[in-house]
Scaffold this motif. Sequence first.
Motif, PDB file in Angstrom:
ATOM      1  N   ALA A   2      -4.752  -6.173  -3.214  1.00 19.32           N
ATOM      2  CA  ALA A   2      -3.673  -5.209  -3.448  1.00 19.32           C
ATOM      3  C   ALA A   2      -3.707  -4.089  -2.413  1.00 19.32           C
ATOM      4  CB  ALA A   2      -3.778  -4.631  -4.850  1.00 19.32           C
ATOM      5  N   PHE A   3      -4.907  -3.632  -2.062  1.00 15.84           N
ATOM      6  CA  PHE A   3      -5.013  -2.573  -1.060  1.00 15.84           C
ATOM      7  C   PHE A   3      -4.547  -3.088   0.295  1.00 15.84           C
ATOM      8  CE2 PHE A   3      -7.367   0.069   2.006  1.00 15.84           C
ATOM      9  CZ  PHE A   3      -6.808   1.292   1.657  1.00 15.84           C
ATOM     10  N   TRP A   4      -4.881  -4.333   0.625  1.00 12.52           N
ATOM     11  CA  TRP A   4      -4.417  -4.928   1.888  1.00 12.52           C
ATOM     12  C   TRP A   4      -2.891  -4.985   1.929  1.00 12.52           C
ATOM     13  CZ3 TRP A   4      -5.266  -5.997   6.727  1.00 12.52           C
ATOM     14  CH2 TRP A   4      -4.398  -6.853   7.382  1.00 12.52           C
ATOM     15  N   ARG A   5      -2.279  -5.424   0.845  1.00 11.56           N
ATOM     16  CA  ARG A   5      -0.814  -5.519   0.815  1.00 11.56           C
ATOM     17  C   ARG A   5      -0.163  -4.153   1.043  1.00 11.56           C
ATOM     18  NH1 ARG A   5      -1.239  -9.214  -4.117  1.00 11.56           N
ATOM     19  NH2 ARG A   5      -1.306 -11.269  -3.169  1.00 11.56           N
ATOM     20  N   ASN A   6      -0.722  -3.127   0.422  1.00 10.06           N
ATOM     21  CA  ASN A   6      -0.176  -1.781   0.613  1.00 10.06           C
ATOM     22  C   ASN A   6      -0.358  -1.298   2.047  1.00 10.06           C
ATOM     23  OD1 ASN A   6       0.840  -1.282  -1.971  1.00 10.06           O
ATOM     24  ND2 ASN A   6      -1.196  -0.785  -2.720  1.00 10.06           N
ATOM     25  N   ALA A   7      -1.555  -1.481   2.590  1.00 14.92           N
ATOM     26  CA  ALA A   7      -1.823  -1.036   3.957  1.00 14.92           C
ATOM     27  C   ALA A   7      -0.978  -1.822   4.952  1.00 14.92           C
ATOM     28  CB  ALA A   7      -3.305  -1.201   4.286  1.00 14.92           C
ATOM     29  N   ALA A   8      -0.868  -3.124   4.755  1.00  9.19           N
ATOM     30  CA  ALA A   8      -0.068  -3.952   5.657  1.00  9.19           C
ATOM     31  C   ALA A   8       1.414  -3.616   5.525  1.00  9.19           C
ATOM     32  CB  ALA A   8      -0.304  -5.437   5.370  1.00  9.19           C
ATOM     33  N   VAL A  10       2.800  -0.840   5.072  1.00 11.06           N
ATOM     34  CA  VAL A  10       3.105   0.371   5.819  1.00 11.06           C
ATOM     35  C   VAL A  10       2.877   0.178   7.314  1.00 11.06           C
ATOM     36  CG1 VAL A  10       2.376   2.761   6.198  1.00 11.06           C
ATOM     37  CG2 VAL A  10       2.602   1.878   3.874  1.00 11.06           C
ATOM     38  N   ASN A  11       1.785  -0.502   7.670  1.00 11.20           N
ATOM     39  CA  ASN A  11       1.368  -0.575   9.063  1.00 11.20           C
ATOM     40  C   ASN A  11       1.701  -1.874   9.791  1.00 11.20           C
ATOM     41  OD1 ASN A  11      -0.323   1.977   9.297  1.00 11.20           O
ATOM     42  ND2 ASN A  11      -1.153   1.026   7.465  1.00 11.20           N
ATOM     43  N   LEU A  12       1.786  -2.973   9.069  1.00 12.35           N
ATOM     44  CA  LEU A  12       1.961  -4.283   9.704  1.00 12.35           C
ATOM     45  C   LEU A  12       2.663  -5.226   8.725  1.00 12.35           C
ATOM     46  CD1 LEU A  12       1.030  -5.539  12.441  1.00 12.35           C
ATOM     47  CD2 LEU A  12      -0.968  -6.383  11.237  1.00 12.35           C
ATOM     48  N   PRO A  13       3.949  -4.999   8.439  1.00  6.43           N
ATOM     49  CA  PRO A  13       4.657  -5.733   7.389  1.00  6.43           C
ATOM     50  C   PRO A  13       4.586  -7.260   7.509  1.00  6.43           C
ATOM     51  CG  PRO A  13       6.004  -3.926   8.155  1.00  6.43           C
ATOM     52  CD  PRO A  13       4.812  -3.997   9.068  1.00  6.43           C
ATOM     53  N   HIS A  22      -7.195  -8.727   9.324  1.00  4.68           N
ATOM     54  CA  HIS A  22      -7.333  -8.233  10.697  1.00  4.68           C
ATOM     55  C   HIS A  22      -5.996  -7.692  11.174  1.00  4.68           C
ATOM     56  CE1 HIS A  22     -11.349  -9.769  11.228  1.00  4.68           C
ATOM     57  NE2 HIS A  22     -10.970 -10.929  10.750  1.00  4.68           N
ATOM     58  N   GLY A  23      -6.053  -6.738  12.057  1.00  2.00           N
ATOM     59  CA  GLY A  23      -4.846  -6.246  12.674  1.00  2.00           C
ATOM     60  C   GLY A  23      -4.486  -4.814  12.356  1.00  2.00           C
ATOM     61  N   ILE A  24      -5.119  -4.214  11.365  1.00  2.00           N
ATOM     62  CA  ILE A  24      -4.840  -2.820  11.049  1.00  2.00           C
ATOM     63  C   ILE A  24      -6.069  -2.004  11.450  1.00  2.00           C
ATOM     64  CG2 ILE A  24      -4.404  -1.138   9.232  1.00  2.00           C
ATOM     65  CD1 ILE A  24      -2.886  -3.261   7.730  1.00  2.00           C
ATOM     66  N   ASN A  25      -5.869  -1.090  12.386  1.00  2.00           N
ATOM     67  CA  ASN A  25      -6.985  -0.258  12.847  1.00  2.00           C
ATOM     68  C   ASN A  25      -7.578   0.526  11.690  1.00  2.00           C
ATOM     69  OD1 ASN A  25      -6.608  -1.066  15.479  1.00  2.00           O
ATOM     70  ND2 ASN A  25      -5.316   0.679  16.001  1.00  2.00           N
ATOM     71  N   GLY A  26      -8.903   0.465  11.573  1.00  2.00           N
ATOM     72  CA  GLY A  26      -9.599   1.240  10.559  1.00  2.00           C
ATOM     73  C   GLY A  26      -9.480   0.711   9.152  1.00  2.00           C
ATOM     74  N   PHE A  27      -9.043  -0.552   8.981  1.00  2.00           N
ATOM     75  CA  PHE A  27      -8.857  -1.066   7.618  1.00  2.00           C
ATOM     76  C   PHE A  27     -10.158  -1.050   6.826  1.00  2.00           C
ATOM     77  CE2 PHE A  27      -8.697  -4.527   4.494  1.00  2.00           C
ATOM     78  CZ  PHE A  27      -7.697  -4.025   3.683  1.00  2.00           C
TER      79      PHE A  27
END
Length: 70
Positions: A2-8, A10-13, A22-27
């Motif tokens: 769930a946290f990955w989906r939220n971060a992605a 916003v940052n990498l749809p 992989h792909g989000i800086n500082g994940f």
Amino acid sequence: MAFWRNAAGVNLPGAISRTNYHGINGFDSRCAVYGNALAVLTEMKFPDAKGNKTLEFPEGYKTRKINEQP
């Protein structure tokens, strides 16, 4: 996940459905902070190595001490 989906979202749809994280800086750092916030602000338990929700903090978490000066 769930946290990955939220971060992605916003940052990498385009990566929302990926599971390699992989792909989000500082994940990794963001995940650690999120887990710590959950531990401090909720009564949620985290899974141990066997998957049982018994831990107060995420596995491997090391508490930091505040250096108080007189």
